[in-house]
Design an enzyme around this catalytic site. Structure first.
Site, short mmCIF file in Angstrom:
data_model
loop_
_atom_site.label_atom_id
_atom_site.label_comp_id
_atom_site.label_asym_id
_atom_site.label_seq_id
_atom_site.Cartn_x
_atom_site.Cartn_y
_atom_site.Cartn_z
N ARG A 217 0.85 -1.19 0.00
CA ARG A 217 0.00 0.00 0.00
C ARG A 217 0.88 1.24 0.00
O ARG A 217 1.90 1.30 0.70
CB ARG A 217 -0.93 0.02 1.23
CG ARG A 217 -2.09 -0.96 1.14
CD ARG A 217 -3.08 -0.57 0.05
NE ARG A 217 -4.23 -1.47 -0.02
CZ ARG A 217 -4.31 -2.51 -0.83
NH1 ARG A 217 -3.28 -2.80 -1.63
NH2 ARG A 217 -5.40 -3.26 -0.87
N GLU B 104 -2.44 7.42 -5.36
CA GLU B 104 -2.67 6.73 -6.63
C GLU B 104 -4.11 6.81 -7.13
O GLU B 104 -4.36 6.62 -8.32
CB GLU B 104 -2.26 5.26 -6.53
CG GLU B 104 -3.12 4.42 -5.62
CD GLU B 104 -2.67 2.96 -5.61
OE1 GLU B 104 -3.47 2.11 -6.02
OE2 GLU B 104 -1.53 2.67 -5.22
N HIS C 216 -0.04 -0.27 -9.88
CA HIS C 216 -0.83 -1.27 -9.15
C HIS C 216 -1.12 -2.47 -10.04
O HIS C 216 -2.25 -2.92 -10.19
CB HIS C 216 -2.14 -0.66 -8.65
CG HIS C 216 -2.58 -1.24 -7.34
ND1 HIS C 216 -2.71 -0.50 -6.19
CD2 HIS C 216 -2.90 -2.52 -6.99
CE1 HIS C 216 -3.10 -1.28 -5.20
NE2 HIS C 216 -3.22 -2.52 -5.66
#
Length: 332
Positions: free
Chosen positions: A234, A263, A295
């Site tokens: 994360r 993000e 991601h």
């Protein structure tokens, strides 16, 4: 049952439509993320399905409850983007996918490490331009390097097994040590010792209030000069401004990140024709020793298939008041 999907991409529709053949839910897909700006669009839905960048604040959950939503299904492992206390208060069940092909994320972390080390991304571009020089492509052997792994759950464990295959020494930090990893020679140590002695540090822990900005100026100062940091967990685990300063001073030799603390305004979108006003991400992208993917670590066929199947199975069981356990975890 009607389910409203948010942050839905083409690949989500492909895998969830296939998995839904066994359930026949009425699914409506929305490409936008779920937040205050869009929550009022929900109508007659008993469940919402969300991803990592959807924002389920107390205000959003209150609206969901008023609209009759009974289930929030997270098609991801982390749940830092949802107010669980509010969900409990409004009697909304929450399920997630705590384990979807942990090897997918672990293998991506290893791929990023290999890429930034041996500079294969730069070599690929050079050769396509008929530049066969090796200058600037020098790497190092992973063999016998000390790799610190923070978080030894399923993903961290999978990453450790890969690194053991390279002949690395593994230092690990976790509140709940894994006895099977100890048997393989993994040394569980304090966080301070791990930071001080590791050549490479990989983050595989969930984001909580306690470990927000785990990597910051103080913890970076404990590290060896020339350390490589990998984060496929994360974005909020890393203080971006502090990491930028450490890159500028070369305290950190390389940074591999598949996640970023801001993000949600960037990832999963094509912004190639737009001006990005996020100065921190632009600064990170300016470093030749930073490798950033958007991601992508979870993005394998096996993982997407499992995410779809587990998510819809969890919704089915919750709808029947059959409390999910093991892989299908009911949080509240």
């Amino acid at each position: 049952m009607k389910i409203e999907f948010f942050s839905a991409k083409k690949y989500d529709k492909l895998f969830f439509d296939e998995a839904n053949k066994l359930h026949s839910f009425d699914i409506t897909y929305h490409e936008t993320h779920l937040g205050p700006h869009i929550v009022d669009i929900i109508k007659d839905a008993e469940a919402v399905c969300v991803f990592v960048n959807d924002k389920l604040s107390r205000a959003v959950i209150e609206v969901l409850a008023k609209k009759g939503v009974k289930i929030i299904a997270l098609r991801c492992a982390g749940f830092n983007n949802i107010d669980l206390d509010a969900a409990k208060e409004f009697n909304i069940s929450v399920c997630r996918v705590p384990s979807y092909s942990p090897e997918a994320v672990a293998e991506h972390a290893a791929a990023m490490l290999m890429t930034i080390n041996r500079k294969t991304h730069k070599a690929y571009n050079r050769v396509r331009e008929q530049n066969f020089s090796l200058d600037g492509l020098l790497g190092y052997n992973l063999f016998e390097k000390t790799v610190g792994v923070i978080g030894t759950g399923k993903i961290g464990k999978a990453f450790i097994n890969i690194m053991l295959g390279f002949g690395c020494k593994i230092l690990a930090f976790d509140l709940y040590p894994d006895s099977t990893l100890k048997e393989k020679g993994v040394d569980y140590v304090s966080l301070e010792k791990l930071l001080q002695e590791s050549n490479i540090i990989s983050l595989h822990c969930p984001l909580t209030k306690e470990n927000h900005y785990l990597i910051n100026k103080e913890t970076i100062n404990l590290m060896q000069t020339g350390v490589t940091i990998i984060n496929t967990s994360r974005g909020g685990l890393i203080n971006t401004l502090d990491i930028i300063e450490a890159l500028k001073t070369q305290k950190i030799a390389a940074l591999c990140i598949d996640v970023y603390e801001q993000e949600e305004t960037l990832f999963f979108k094509d912004l190639s024709l737009e001006i990005i006003d996020d100065d921190k991400i632009q600064r990170l992208l300016s470093f030749p020793n930073v490798l950033l993917t958007a991601h992508q670590a979870f993005f394998t066929k096996e993982a997407l298939k499992e995410i779809a199947e587990v998510t819809l199975n969890s919704i089915t069981r919750l709808d029947k008041n059959d409390m999910p356990n093991d892989a299908n975890v009911r949080l509240v």
